[in-house]
Design a protein around this motif. Structure first.
Motif, mmCIF file in Angstrom:
data_model
loop_
_atom_site.group_PDB
_atom_site.id
_atom_site.type_symbol
_atom_site.label_atom_id
_atom_site.label_comp_id
_atom_site.label_asym_id
_atom_site.label_seq_id
_atom_site.Cartn_x
_atom_site.Cartn_y
_atom_site.Cartn_z
ATOM 1 N N UNK A 232 -4.029 0.807 3.606
ATOM 2 C CA UNK A 232 -3.858 1.353 5.062
ATOM 3 C C UNK A 232 -2.323 1.158 6.388
ATOM 4 N N UNK A 233 -2.562 -0.294 5.826
ATOM 5 C CA UNK A 233 -1.299 -1.055 6.116
ATOM 6 C C UNK A 233 0.441 -0.070 6.317
ATOM 7 N N UNK A 234 0.407 0.418 4.821
ATOM 8 C CA UNK A 234 1.346 0.979 4.108
ATOM 9 C C UNK A 234 0.886 2.701 5.446
ATOM 10 N N UNK A 235 0.222 3.136 5.602
ATOM 11 C CA UNK A 235 0.063 3.849 5.507
ATOM 12 C C UNK A 235 -0.616 5.003 5.413
ATOM 13 N N UNK A 236 -1.459 4.910 4.352
ATOM 14 C CA UNK A 236 -0.995 5.920 2.657
ATOM 15 C C UNK A 236 -2.542 6.224 2.531
ATOM 16 N N UNK A 237 -3.313 7.443 2.522
ATOM 17 C CA UNK A 237 -4.888 7.498 2.405
ATOM 18 C C UNK A 237 -5.438 7.403 0.644
#
Length: 324
Positions: A232-237
């Protein structure tokens, strides 16, 4: 080597089972893992000013007046202790911690899956840090040690980033090194914030499958885990974000989810990427077709301590190479 790989595989499965009960990023070639310079400490630690009367599991404990001899069972605990500058006080550790930087190769090495209480008594530690993995089954291998008045401190495997920070604070407080603990946490926070700032700019989120153990017993994770927080921090799902904790994975579910990226922390088979590619039917998965399959540092991603930021950066670079 094959025997050690089998032991590592069994250890990872045991970790996952423990985490389930608790819950009811590639480096360039030739680079070295990031490390934290240990903090210098005196020859012994006096009883901390903060009253600590329970361990991280909630068991009552009584700390000795000084701590000069430490047994650390569990690599996550050992890495925290060495980063805090206490490697020279560790008189014994476990088979999964013996290669941690700073550990004296001459100290006793214990089998964390079959603890010998008499051996611990012989080593005369002031405190023993224990991971919950050592207490599989109904018998308490530390009863003999506890009966002799040695302080046993349980540190269950934390499932969240905040829990990891509290583990660091607790171990630092026990050792009378609170400033060092806060320094480790500040380093974590700085690395996480750096990745988060970039992750928040991602507009086209890529879907990710992260594999902990390979076929035929594939295991991944859902919400309620620090690895999911990291995605989530990385911006992935995470394709299993709607699940909870550690989960088993079926081929048909993977084919339906069709992730953009596959990450694996498996290191106990010779070619984990090749094994994934060779699975029947997986050739139709987008990540396989595009070659977006990456190995993430096993220790940094599986051990709940400050070094998860190493895995965080690896994961970020693998998922969004242009952004990171």
């Amino acid at each position: 080597m094959k025997t050690r790989k089998k032991i590592i595989a069994l250890f990872l499965v045991a970790i996952i089972l423990t985490a389930i009960a608790a819950c009811t990023a590639n480096e360039p070639e030739g680079s070295q893992p990031e490390t934290t310079e240990p903090i210098e400490n005196g020859p012994e630690t006096e009883l901390p000013a903060t009253v600590i009367d329970r361990d991280r599991e909630g068991n009552p404990i009584t700390l000795p007046e000084t701590i000069a001899r430490v047994i650390s069972i569990g690599p996550s605990n050992t890495e925290i202790l060495t980063a805090l500058g206490f490697a020279d006080r560790i008189v014994a550790t476990d088979t999964f911690s013996d290669n941690i930087d700073g550990i004296d190769p001459a100290i006793a090495i214990l089998d964390m899956m079959a603890i010998d209480g008499e051996q611990i008594l012989y080593l005369q530690p002031d405190v023993v840090f224990i991971t919950g993995i050592t207490r599989q089954g109904t018998d308490d291998p530390f009863r003999l040690v506890d009966d002799e008045g040695i302080c046993i401190i349980f540190i269950p495997s934390s499932t969240s980033i905040e829990g990891i920070k509290e583990d660091i604070r607790f171990i630092a407080a026990v050792m009378g090194a609170e400033p060092g603990g806060e320094e480790l946490i500040e380093g974590m926070d700085a690395a996480i914030d750096e990745v988060r700032q970039i992750g928040e700019t991602i507009t086209e989120r890529r879907t990710v499958y992260f594999e902990i153990t390979p076929a035929p017993w594939m295991v991944s994770f859902g919400a309620g885990t620090f690895l999911n927080e990291m995605l989530e921090i990385i911006g992935a799902e995470n394709i299993f974000a709607d699940e909870e904790g550690w989960i088993s994975v079926a081929d048909e579910v993977m084919l339906m989810a069709n992730p953009d990226v596959i990450l694996t922390s498996v290191n106990f088979i010779d070619d984990p990427i090749g094994e994934i590619i060779s699975r029947p039917g997986w050739g139709g998965i987008t990540a396989v077709q595009n070659g977006d399959i990456f190995i993430i540092d096993t220790d940094a991603s599986n051990r709940p301590n400050h070094n998860i930021v190493i895995a965080l950066r690896e994961m970020a670079r693998a998922i969004y190479p242009d952004a990171f």
